[in-house]
Every structure is written in C-alpha cells, then in structure tokens.
Design a protein around this motif. Structure first.
Motif, PDB file in Angstrom:
ATOM      1  N   PRO A 100       0.800  -1.236   0.000  1.00  0.00           N
ATOM      2  CA  PRO A 100       0.000   0.000   0.000  1.00  0.00           C
ATOM      3  C   PRO A 100       0.829   1.281   0.000  1.00  0.00           C
ATOM      4  CG  PRO A 100      -0.926  -1.593   1.528  1.00  0.00           C
ATOM      5  CD  PRO A 100       0.386  -2.152   1.078  1.00  0.00           C
ATOM      6  N   TYR A 101       2.000   1.252   0.610  1.00  0.00           N
ATOM      7  CA  TYR A 101       2.784   2.480   0.714  1.00  0.00           C
ATOM      8  C   TYR A 101       3.945   2.517  -0.281  1.00  0.00           C
ATOM      9  CZ  TYR A 101       0.042   3.053   4.913  1.00  0.00           C
ATOM     10  OH  TYR A 101      -1.012   3.178   5.779  1.00  0.00           O
ATOM     11  N   GLU A 134       0.827  -0.108  -9.433  1.00  0.00           N
ATOM     12  CA  GLU A 134       0.006  -0.063  -8.223  1.00  0.00           C
ATOM     13  C   GLU A 134      -1.061   1.011  -8.309  1.00  0.00           C
ATOM     14  OE1 GLU A 134       0.499  -2.134  -4.632  1.00  0.00           O
ATOM     15  OE2 GLU A 134      -0.157  -2.713  -6.630  1.00  0.00           O
ATOM     16  N   GLY A 178      -2.248   5.510   0.155  1.00  0.00           N
ATOM     17  CA  GLY A 178      -1.803   4.211   0.643  1.00  0.00           C
ATOM     18  C   GLY A 178      -2.607   3.744   1.846  1.00  0.00           C
ATOM     19  N   TYR A 223      -5.813   2.424   0.497  1.00  0.00           N
ATOM     20  CA  TYR A 223      -5.542   1.152  -0.167  1.00  0.00           C
ATOM     21  C   TYR A 223      -5.389   0.032   0.856  1.00  0.00           C
ATOM     22  CZ  TYR A 223      -2.974  -2.037  -3.343  1.00  0.00           C
ATOM     23  OH  TYR A 223      -2.543  -3.107  -4.095  1.00  0.00           O
TER      24      TYR A 223
END
Length: 408
Positions: free
Chosen positions: A90-91, A133, A198, A201
């Motif tokens: 996510p990040y 992503e 993020g 997400y």
C-alpha cells in the motif's frame, strides 16, 4: 482452461451483487499524483540541451542517459506488477515518489556523467513503482466504472507530460541545473498525497480479505483466446505509440520543414495536439464502459486511419484540424485497452498494468529513435507518409473476443 481467479479482489462488496460507489475524490488525487509523476519524468529529456552543454556530453552519452531512464521506467514495470500482485504494498507509491525525489535532487547537483546516470535510474524507478500499483488502486476505486477511472487517472499523466517541458523552458533553462531541485516540491507533495492514498488502499485490502462475496466484471475465457487477445492488444499498442511518437517528437520539425513555421508557432500547434490527446484520454474510458471496450479500441485505432492518410497531403489549416482529430481519437484507446486486458486476466491487475504501461513507454521511446534515424535518411515528410498507414493495424481488433458493456 480458464484464467485464474482473482487472488486479491479488485472490487470488494458487502453482499452478492453489491458494488461500492466510486471514490471520486481519491481518483482525482490519484490523477493529480500521476500529473506530478509524469511532469517530473518529462523534465529529464527536456533539460538534455542544458546537460549536454554543462557536461560537454556527446549524443552517445545522451543516448545512455535515455537508455538508463527508459530501462528503469519501462522494463521494470512488469516486474513490479508481478510482485505486487502477490504481495500488495500500500505504501510503495510514496516510496516510489521518494526515489523520484532523490533522483531529482541528485540531477540538480550532479557533477559528472556517472551521477547523471544514477539520477536517471532513480527517476525512472519511481515511475516503474508508480504505474502498476496506482492503476490497481484506480480500478479498486472505480465503483465498477473501470474505464472512467482509468481515463481520469491517465489524463493526469497526459497533462503532466505536456506541461513538464514548458516548465523546463521557463524555469530550468534560464536558471541552470540547480533550479531542477525546485521541482522537489512537486515530489514532496506527491509523497504526502500518496501516503494518504496508501492508507485508503491498505484499508480496502483488509476489507476485501474479510469479504466472502466479490463482484467481478472479469471475463472467463480459454487460455488460448486470452493469449491471442493479449498479443493483438500488444500490436495495437505498438501501432498507437509508434504513430504518436511521430507527432510528439517530430511534429514541430515537420511543421517547420513543410510550412516554414518558426519554432514558437510550431510549439503552439504541438500544444493543441497534446490538449486533444488529453481530452481523448478522458473520453475513451467512459465510452468503453457504455458501449463496450472492443468497439472503442476498434474505432480509435482503425477509425483514425482516414485522417492519418490525409495528413501528409494537407495544407497548414487542415493539418492543424487533422492532428487535433488524430490526437483525440487515437488517445481514446489506451484506457479501453488497459481495462480490457485487466478483465482478460483477473487477479493480475498489477502485472497487466505494468506490462502495458511499460510496453507503451518502450514503444514510444523506440518509435522516437527509429523514426529519427529514418528522418535523417529519407526526410521528415516521407516519415509521415509512411507512418500514416500504421493505424491500419487496427484491423486486428476484429480478432478480439466480444464483450458486453458494463453499466454499474
């Protein structure tokens, strides 16, 4: 044999048949981050004249910088996509923008050719992490309107690519290498926004894992059909980006050679074309959601053929109109192609996005190099006469499996 089921649900639902509403603010933020990413990416080639003079580089060294940048920005994307399909990060987007930030600062302070290569590699790596992503997040936030979400996401990149060279011309070129570092502000803003994205997400991934029911708009087709369709889509991307390279890289030279325009007037025509590309990108995805992506792909690639064939024979006024039409129509295809490919291979959103973004960038770079060499040999006007027939490859869209439009 059918394609594998999704490992990570792209559209989690709380009950069968339910789809979350579109997360429009998040999509706008993601598009803005795409603008910042591609703005920074477009700075590097825009400052080549400055770097060439500052470090006394030859064209071979400029080519090595481009190769390093293109390798990390294009060829790494499928690898990033494959990894994040299995291990979502996510990040990672914020860390990718961090790589771009470091590359920018290094580019602004580099004292030799080796450091320029490292800076180019870091900037390209940031782009490779960003696209797979972020494309997955756009799909998750789409509320089932996958084409619209991809178009909104991609138009940010188009705008960034268009304004990057302008900012370089007005900020970097007059003030020198050190002023490149000013664009670190854009990278920092991107890191902050991407960190917030993020968090969203990560929450969506956790929610998806808890759900038993998932709504999927993916196609379930025999593997051979999927492979053939992906091959056809690759050829369509080749024709689209090879032709676009002839306009984005050499349109100003064409106008100056054929009509005697000065550089400023030719640049204004180029900006009009790039504006049409941005508009077409924004329109293509939603239209594909409504009428079916296959029809958008077919109409975009093949439908532009009459205009490209006319272009080498047109006067200046008609050339301006034709290139605006060509930019709008041809740009409408990519969001439809990408979403169509994602639906062909469910659960591999990152891999497919990385593959198609990387291939598109690679074809654009290769096209610019090949067409430049060809123009040196036969002239820029002859190059446009040859490239006019590239959209005929759109006939291959006939072999794409038919799908039904999705109405969320």
């Amino acid at each position: 044999m059918s394609t594998p089921a999704a490992d990570i649900p792209s559209v989690p639902a709380t009950s069968p048949g339910a789809v979350k509403p579109i997360a429009l603010p998040l999509l706008v933020a993601l598009s803005l981050c795409h603008l910042l990413n591609d703005l920074i990416q477009s700075l590097l080639p825009a400052v080549y004249p400055l770097l060439k003079e500052r470090f006394a580089l030859d064209f071979g060294q400029i080519g090595l910088i481009t190769l390093t940048w293109q390798f990390t920005a294009s060829l790494l994307q499928p690898l990033v996509g494959i990894y994040t399909d299995r291990h979502p990060q996510p990040y990672s987007l914020a860390f990718g923008m961090g790589s771009t930030l470091i590359g920018l600062v290094l580019l602004s302070q580099a004292t030799g050719f080796a450091l320029l290569l490292v800076a180019a590699a870091l900037i390209g790596t940031g782009s490779s992490v960003f696209h797979p992503e972020s494309s997955r997040i756009a799909r998750m936030a789409s509320g089932g309107r996958h084409g619209f979400a991809q178009s909104l996401f991609q138009v940010g990149g188009n705008i960034g690519s268009a304004i990057g060279p302008l900012l370089a011309a007005f900020i970097v070129m007059p003030r020198g290498q050190g002023s490149i570092g000013w664009f670190a502000i854009a990278a920092l803003a991107g890191i902050i926004m991407l960190a917030r994205i993020g968090r969203w997400y990560a929450a969506e991934l956790a929610h998806a894992r808890r759900q038993k029911h998932v709504v999927s708009t993916a196609l379930v087709l025999p593997r051979g059909t999927v492979v053939r369709a992906l091959f056809v889509l690759g050829l369509l991307v080749f024709s689209k980006y090879f032709y676009l390279a002839s306009l984005t890289s050499y349109y100003t030279f064409y106008l100056m050679a054929r009509f005697g325009l000065d550089a400023r007037s030719a640049q204004l025509h180029l900006f009009a074309f790039l504006g049409a590309v941005a508009a077409g990108t924004l329109v293509g995805g939603p239209v594909g959601d409504r009428i079916g992506r296959r029809y958008v792909i077919w109409g975009s690639i093949l439908g532009v053929l009459p205009f490209t064939v006319l272009l080498p024979h047109a006067n200046l006024g008609a050339t301006t109109v034709l290139t605006i039409v060509i930019g709008f129509v041809l740009a409408s295809a990519f969001a439809a192609i990408l979403v169509y490919a994602q639906e062909l291979v469910p659960g591999r959103t990152g891999t497919v996005s990385g593959l198609f973004f990387g291939f598109a960038f690679g074809m654009g770079g290769l096209g610019a190099a090949v067409l430049g060499q060809l123009a040196d040999r036969i002239g820029i006007e002859a190059v446009y006469a040859i490239c006019a027939w590239l959209p005929a490859i759109g006939l291959l869209a006939w072999f794409l499996p038919k799908t039904k439009p999705h109405h969320p």
